[in-house]
Design an enzyme around this catalytic site. Structure first.
Site, PDB file in Angstrom:
ATOM      1  N   GLY A   9       0.824  -1.202   0.000  1.00  0.00           N
ATOM      2  CA  GLY A   9       0.000   0.000   0.000  1.00  0.00           C
ATOM      3  C   GLY A   9       0.857   1.250   0.000  1.00  0.00           C
ATOM      4  N   THR A  10       1.986   1.190   0.694  1.00  0.00           N
ATOM      5  CA  THR A  10       2.910   2.315   0.724  1.00  0.00           C
ATOM      6  C   THR A  10       3.440   2.631  -0.668  1.00  0.00           C
ATOM      7  OG1 THR A  10       3.591   2.073   3.031  1.00  0.00           O
ATOM      8  CG2 THR A  10       5.212   3.016   1.527  1.00  0.00           C
ATOM      9  N   THR A  20       9.919  -7.814 -12.916  1.00  0.00           N
ATOM     10  CA  THR A  20       9.174  -9.066 -12.960  1.00  0.00           C
ATOM     11  C   THR A  20       8.179  -9.125 -11.802  1.00  0.00           C
ATOM     12  OG1 THR A  20      11.066 -10.182 -13.955  1.00  0.00           O
ATOM     13  CG2 THR A  20       9.373 -11.581 -12.958  1.00  0.00           C
ATOM     14  N   CYS A  46       2.283   2.175  11.494  1.00  0.00           N
ATOM     15  CA  CYS A  46       3.575   2.790  11.198  1.00  0.00           C
ATOM     16  C   CYS A  46       4.055   3.731  12.298  1.00  0.00           C
ATOM     17  CB  CYS A  46       3.503   3.529   9.866  1.00  0.00           C
ATOM     18  SG  CYS A  46       3.289   2.433   8.452  1.00  0.00           S
TER      19      CYS A  46
END
Length: 395
Positions: free
Chosen positions: A71-72, A237, A325
């Protein structure tokens, strides 16, 4: 001793069905999805199916989904990529004061590159001030980013109202939906946004995989230069096993969402009501009703959240203090400060984020172990001692 996991905002456990879907891609189906042979075809087809499932979860088209590593990363990609794509039209960015650090710090990084940043205030419940946001918009504003819901206090934001403003002004609008996608209904067309971030570990998928949705026709500058992967928008990749897991988790979330909400909401409300009643001097944070179904957040007066967290862990209960966080930062949450709480009260934050497997028995266990923990810590608290003296009229 009971074991009760109430830290689902940090990460959710991997569903067995998701794990099973991933296993072949850790073994026999190992091909590179960019390769033009049978091994590559199998991997590419699995990724296409996962992309379809993620798109369906948020009411999007599959070609608009870009897979990322977290998500960051999705939030960094959105803020930096959308801003850089529009810098010829202006360099002003608007965000709310309670954004996740991946949005806030990305915007601050753009400040260092010559952009300007305005942070919009929120009310005591953590709801973004839409009028203030409208006033913050200037002729050179090119990007607005407001989260769909706050992962720390659970408040759901008025995204559709904000989208009407940005659409009228022709400004790109991104929303961080990491806390909502897969948890409550999310439809990008109804929200009216131009870009949306989500992450698999928030709805029982694997960690280390996420996605950024970008509306077709909206220009964004890649952060990772490389090959043609993800339509040329993110080189490298792809992590095929994790992407397959994300797709499976999205498929299951879409099917199970209403049942999950129906199960979680009464447990959340029970905790929101009973904890302040049983402990005392506890403040509920976030909106009282317009909040995520599994989020119950509080500030306990006179003591620190980290101390409660550790003692709860000794009783087999996993919770968080502040956002995922900031829980190791040992400082007051910027979200709570923006909501008007003082530093002393904000230090006592606790977040109970419930998951689909939590029960009434879990809630009762937490309510049994919390009062003695709080009592123990308050007996050692100089703030509580001062409060008692002042309440008795002792100077």
């Amino acid at each position: 001793m009971e074991k009760v996991y109430l830290d689902n905002a940090s990460t959710t456990p991997l569903l067995p069905e998701v794990r099973e879907a991933m296993l072949p891609f850790l073994g026999e189906i190992f091909g590179n999805p960019s390769s033009l042979h049978d091994w590559g075809d199998a991997a590419r087809m699995a990724m296409d199916e996962a992309r379809d499932n993620v798109a369906k979860l948020i009411g999007a088209n599959s070609e608009e989904i870009i897979f990322t590593g977290s998500g960051t990363e999705s939030n960094n990609f959105a803020i930096k990529g959308l801003a850089m794509a529009r810098q010829n039209a202006g360099k002003h960015i608007v965000i709310s004061a309670i954004e996740h650090f991946s949005v806030m710090n990305s915007a601050k990084t753009m400040e260092k590159m010559g952009f300007e940043l305005t942070q919009v205030p929120v009310d005591k419940y953590g709801v973004v001030d839409v009028e203030a946001l409208a006033k913050a918009i200037r002729k050179d504003t090119i990007l607005v980013s407001v989260m769909h819901a706050n992962g720390e206090v659970g408040t759901i934001e008025p995204i559709q109202e904000i989208a009407k403003i940005t659409k009228e002004k022709g400004i790109a609008f991104h929303t961080d939906a990491v806390a909502t996608a897969g948890t409550i209904p999310v439809d990008v067309k109804e929200l009216g946004v131009d870009a949306l971030s989500l992450a698999g570990n928030q709805f029982y998928g694997p960690k280390g995989v996420a996605a950024l949705w970008v509306r077709k026709g909206v220009r964004i500058i890649p952060l990772l230069d490389g090959g043609i992967q993800e339509g040329g928008r993110r080189g490298g990749t792809e992590n095929v096993p994790a992407i397959v897991g994300l797709g499976k988790a999205a498929e299951i979330a879409a099917a199970d969402m209403s049942n999950r909400i129906k199960s979680l909401t009464p447990l959340r409300d029970y905790l929101l009501k009973e904890l302040p009643a049983r402990v005392g001097h506890v403040v509920v944070t976030g909106h009282p009703t317009n909040r995520l179904p599994g989020h119950a957040s509080f500030c306990v007066e006179f003591i620190e959240g980290e101390s409660m967290l550790m003692l709860l862990n000794m009783q087999g209960v996993a919770v968080a203090s502040g956002s995922a966080c900031t829980s190791k930062a040992l400082k007051a949450s910027h979200v709570l400060i923006a909501m008007g709480l003082n530093h002393e009260l904000a230090q006592g934050s606790l977040l109970f984020s419930l998951g689909k497997d939590n029960t009434q028995k879990d809630m009762d266990y937490v309510l049994d172990v919390m009062p003695p923990i709080v009592d123990r810590l308050r007996q050692m608290s100089p703030l509580y001692s001062k409060f008692l003296k002042e309440s008795k009229g002792v100077k």
